[in-house]
Design an enzyme around this catalytic site. Sequence first.
Site, PDB file in Angstrom:
ATOM      1  N   ASP A   1       8.596  24.009  50.734  1.00  0.00           N
ATOM      2  CA  ASP A   1       9.886  24.296  51.368  1.00  0.00           C
ATOM      3  C   ASP A   1       9.607  25.053  52.656  1.00  0.00           C
ATOM      4  O   ASP A   1       9.208  26.220  52.628  1.00  0.00           O
ATOM      5  CB  ASP A   1      10.767  25.137  50.435  1.00  0.00           C
ATOM      6  CG  ASP A   1      12.184  25.301  50.989  1.00  0.00           C
ATOM      7  OD1 ASP A   1      12.438  24.832  52.123  1.00  0.00           O
ATOM      8  OD2 ASP A   1      13.026  25.888  50.294  1.00  0.00           O
TER       9      ASP A   1
ATOM     10  N   LYS B   1      23.189  22.425  46.026  1.00  0.00           N
ATOM     11  CA  LYS B   1      23.365  23.818  45.561  1.00  0.00           C
ATOM     12  C   LYS B   1      24.858  24.118  45.553  1.00  0.00           C
ATOM     13  O   LYS B   1      25.553  23.822  46.530  1.00  0.00           O
ATOM     14  CB  LYS B   1      22.666  24.807  46.509  1.00  0.00           C
ATOM     15  CG  LYS B   1      21.163  24.718  46.498  1.00  0.00           C
ATOM     16  CD  LYS B   1      20.542  25.690  47.491  1.00  0.00           C
ATOM     17  CE  LYS B   1      19.024  25.548  47.486  1.00  0.00           C
ATOM     18  NZ  LYS B   1      18.426  26.232  48.651  1.00  0.00           N
TER      19      LYS B   1
HETATM   20 MG    MG Z   1      15.314  25.298  50.444  1.00  0.00          MG
END
Ligand code: MG
Length: 365
Positions: free
Chosen positions: A190, A267
Amino acid sequence: MKITDIKFAKLKVPLITPFKTALRTVSDIEDVVVIIETNSGELGYGSAPATPIITGDTHKSIVAAINTAIKPIIVGEHIEDMNHIIHLVQSAIINNYSAKAAVEIAIYDLWGKLHQKPLYQLLGGGKPKLTTDITISVDNIEKMVADSMLAIDNGFDVLKIKIGKNINQDIERVKTIYQEVNNRALIRLDANQGWTAKQTVYACHQLEKAGVKLELIEQPVKADDFAGMKYVTERVLTPIMADESAFSPKQVIELIQHNAADIINIKLMKTGGISNAIKIADIAKIYNVECMIGCMLEGSIGVAAASHLAVAKANVITKIDLDGPALGQYNPVVGGVCFENANITLGAGAGLGIEKIDGLMALTD
Ligand code: MG
């Protein structure tokens, strides 16, 4: 079941290891807890962390958005009118995704309680078990290798390595970790928006040349650099996942249709809750694009909701990055979802299944 009031509290859990990304360093999980009261006595729980540089939301802005825009229009509504309440929440105020997410999570919790079923069963059912990866914070190489080894010893078989600070150091970090891990775990990267598009292509080529096999690279370029996401996705073999570039269902349609991402990270704090997350999962499924379910650095109320969604949408949400609660020194939430290292097990309680929450504090700031 009528909504009568919305109350707030704060929940703070110290982290086992400080959390470091290209953007920030944090030492506690701190959530605003939203408690929706009803005339039946049932309580609905939701939560949201402050992520000012990701979603633009702070604890104060979350509480203010709920108190001034959302609460006045949903108090008095009946949980039986679920779709109507969700519409009210989503149209009460623009942006403010974390505030909407916290309220939606509590509404879905109550919906489960109304129907006396765990939330994942109402969302379509599934096997109530998930296996999450773990985040390895960006640090010096020795520390990152030590954290990776410890995670493997603790049973994690997927590591999400945070990089994105300095391109050449990042390449060295990844090469070293890959070598030390030696196929005992799958590696995701990431970059948290830390690279340019050209640097990402360069890094991928360097890593490929060195024999490093990565599962995916997440959000290498800036959130609003759509052209950069597309540039990278079209030029590298490693799958590219959109995180900060993918908030809304419409953005996801654009990313997929323009070949600007191979995978979408869902998310709840970006989508504004469960309703839009369901839409994104369904859109991705239409295009045969896989999704990850992720979380912010947040505790086990919001992550429980994400877990219920992931179980119900397991045919498209194939990658689980819900390590927030496992990074804390303890779990203050009793009942519901059990987080134990890589294993997430959903209970049989109604809604999110939360029985009680220890250590709720009054909101002071
Ligand atoms: Mg991320």
